[in-house]
Design an enzyme around this catalytic site. Structure first.
Site, PDB file in Angstrom:
ATOM      1  N   LYS A 188      52.842  39.287  41.402  1.00 37.14           N
ATOM      2  CA  LYS A 188      52.562  38.268  42.416  1.00 37.14           C
ATOM      3  C   LYS A 188      53.004  37.106  41.851  1.00 37.14           C
ATOM      4  O   LYS A 188      52.817  36.770  40.738  1.00 37.14           O
ATOM      5  CB  LYS A 188      51.064  38.422  42.496  1.00 37.14           C
ATOM      6  CG  LYS A 188      50.380  39.614  43.086  1.00 37.14           C
ATOM      7  CD  LYS A 188      50.650  39.682  44.698  1.00 37.14           C
ATOM      8  CE  LYS A 188      49.898  40.943  45.410  1.00 37.14           C
ATOM      9  NZ  LYS A 188      50.294  40.981  46.776  1.00 37.14           N
ATOM     10  N   ASP A 206      56.127  39.924  44.810  1.00 36.90           N
ATOM     11  CA  ASP A 206      55.360  39.437  46.225  1.00 36.90           C
ATOM     12  C   ASP A 206      54.900  38.139  46.334  1.00 36.90           C
ATOM     13  O   ASP A 206      54.107  37.949  45.456  1.00 36.90           O
ATOM     14  CB  ASP A 206      54.380  40.461  46.225  1.00 36.90           C
ATOM     15  CG  ASP A 206      53.575  40.391  47.786  1.00 36.90           C
ATOM     16  OD1 ASP A 206      53.932  39.560  48.344  1.00 36.90           O
ATOM     17  OD2 ASP A 206      52.720  41.359  47.894  1.00 36.90           O
ATOM     18  N   GLU A 256      58.855  40.674  48.161  1.00 32.27           N
ATOM     19  CA  GLU A 256      58.022  41.010  49.477  1.00 32.27           C
ATOM     20  C   GLU A 256      57.445  39.703  50.059  1.00 32.27           C
ATOM     21  O   GLU A 256      57.093  38.612  49.368  1.00 32.27           O
ATOM     22  CB  GLU A 256      56.876  41.797  49.144  1.00 32.27           C
ATOM     23  CG  GLU A 256      55.970  42.393  50.020  1.00 32.27           C
ATOM     24  CD  GLU A 256      54.929  43.386  49.559  1.00 32.27           C
ATOM     25  OE1 GLU A 256      55.066  43.807  48.180  1.00 32.27           O
ATOM     26  OE2 GLU A 256      53.947  43.511  49.911  1.00 32.27           O
ATOM     27  N   ASP A 260      55.643  42.381  54.940  1.00 33.79           N
ATOM     28  CA  ASP A 260      54.198  42.914  54.849  1.00 33.79           C
ATOM     29  C   ASP A 260      53.334  42.007  55.777  1.00 33.79           C
ATOM     30  O   ASP A 260      53.193  42.604  56.879  1.00 33.79           O
ATOM     31  CB  ASP A 260      53.812  42.644  53.324  1.00 33.79           C
ATOM     32  CG  ASP A 260      52.290  43.108  53.081  1.00 33.79           C
ATOM     33  OD1 ASP A 260      51.730  43.803  54.022  1.00 33.79           O
ATOM     34  OD2 ASP A 260      51.760  42.932  51.918  1.00 33.79           O
ATOM     35  N   LYS A 264      50.344  49.297  55.718  1.00 31.53           N
ATOM     36  CA  LYS A 264      49.163  49.474  55.302  1.00 31.53           C
ATOM     37  C   LYS A 264      48.178  50.010  56.248  1.00 31.53           C
ATOM     38  O   LYS A 264      48.118  49.370  57.448  1.00 31.53           O
ATOM     39  CB  LYS A 264      48.691  48.113  54.662  1.00 31.53           C
ATOM     40  CG  LYS A 264      49.299  47.530  53.357  1.00 31.53           C
ATOM     41  CD  LYS A 264      49.013  46.121  53.219  1.00 31.53           C
ATOM     42  CE  LYS A 264      49.535  45.668  51.938  1.00 31.53           C
ATOM     43  NZ  LYS A 264      49.628  44.229  51.335  1.00 31.53           N
TER      44      LYS A 264
HETATM   45 MG    MG Z   1      52.352  42.239  50.015  1.00 32.95          MG
END
Ligand code: MG
Length: 353
Positions: free
Chosen positions: A161, A189, A215, A240, A264
């Site tokens: 992240k 991401d 991402e 995403d 997701k």
């Molecule tokens: Mg993500």
């Protein structure tokens, strides 16, 4: 067989430690667990996870949504999944977590009725699925230590992240690559943390550390920016937060705004919508990842991993939420060893009360 009643319960599970992404800090999972009962005494389980920073679905709204959707599907045969899907979409706009909870439970029921594990019911391309492990934002040194620990536990792919500070983000990637060695896949991401110019600049700098993909570099609504980054960087770009459902992926395809799509269940409203996203992406030549919210439990993770394993075009997994939970709400489901998710070879999701 008919759906006879729907029970919803509220579960709150603290995370082992607060998880930081560029959008904020997540410290607990708040879940609406649903049990759909039939007139023949078979039950199916599902969950809707509140993900405030990504979907904006709050627990009270998910619970209320499940009740409204439940009333719309009582009396239906759970095998008639197309009927269930349209009843849900005609009854309630958005609220994907509530729809996902029902959709997962109905798929669990179909598995039990047909005596098939969910991954086989959905296509059965594989019987296991590989997940990465995500390292939340922290000091670069701390993140490197966590990444090395994950590799020692058997993870071959690490998701990092970033998106808070451009200078530190480069340092994070550099330190983590040094710590894990050259054979571990690193995906990054930014959770919308950069603008398009910043993204092109920083991706140019981190590309030398052999990055598998980046991402959601830019804000979810900035599809032009996402397309600009995709066209002007050497690293594959994954959408995403820009893709909730099948109509969103159609826009991404038309604009060639990304190379890969992150599906997701809590964004799209369940397995049926997820299949549509994957089919559209597959036809357009885009591979998919199956991801999760940090707030999901083993119910959502087992459902998502079953779809990931089932579909050839879903080539990546980011289904690590249960590693961060201090406890699980229900027994059974997928068993995760290192980065490998073993799916239960019993009917449905294999969950046990
Ligand atoms: Mg993500």
């Amino acid at each position: 067989m008919k759906i006879s009643s729907i029970k919803v319960s509220e579960i709150e599970i603290p995370l082992n430690k607060p998880f930081r992404i560029s959008l904020g800090i997540i410290s607990k999972a708040r879940i609406a667990m649903v049990e759909i009962q039939t007139d023949e005494g078979i039950s199916g389980f599902g969950e809707g996870a509140s993900a405030l920073l990504i979907t904006g679905d709050v627990l009270g709204g998910i619970k209320e949504g499940i009740k409204i959707l439940g009333n719309a599907i009582i009396g239906m045969d759970p095998i008639d999944i197309e009927k269930v899907y349209w009843a849900m979409n005609k009854t309630l706009m958005r609220n994907p977590a509530a729809k996902a909870a029902i959709d997962i439970a109905v798929h669990d029921l179909i598995g039990k009725i047909t005596n098939q594990p969910l991954y086989k019911l959905l296509g059965g391309y594989r019987d296991t699925f590989i997940t990465d492990l995500t390292i939340g934002i922290d000091d670069p040194e701390e993140m490197a230590i966590s990444a090395k620990k994950a590799v020692d536990q058997g993870f071959g792919t690490i998701k990092i992240k970033v998106g808070i500070s451009l200078k530190e983000d480069v340092e994070r990637i550099q330190k983590i690559r040094e710590a894990v060695g050259k054979d571990v896949r690193i995906r990054v991401d930014a959770n919308q943390g950069w603008n398009a110019k910043e993204a092109i600049n920083i991706i140019g700098k981190i590309a030398e550390y052999d990055i598998e993909l980046v991402e959601q570099p830019v804000p979810a609504c900035d599809l032009e920016g996402l397309a600009h980054v995709t066209k002007n960087t050497p690293v594959p770009i994954m959408a995403d937060e820009s893709v909730f459902n099948a109509s969103d992926v159609l826009n991404i395809i038309k604009m060639r705004a990304a190379d890969i799509i992150n599906i997701k269940l809590m964004k799209c409203g369940g397995l049926k919508e997820a299949q549509k996203i994957n089919t559209l992406a597959e036809v357009a030549g885009m591979e998919c990842m199956l991801g999760c919210m940090a707030e999901e439990s083993n119910i959502g993770i087992t459902a998502a991993a079953s779809l990931g394993a089932a579909c050839k075009n879903i080539t990546r997994g980011d289904l690590d939420a249960t590693f961060f939970l201090s406890s699980l709400p229900i027994k059974g489901g997928a068993v995760i060893e290192g980065g490998k998710i073993n799916l239960p070879n019993v009917p449905g999701l294999g969950l046990m009360i």
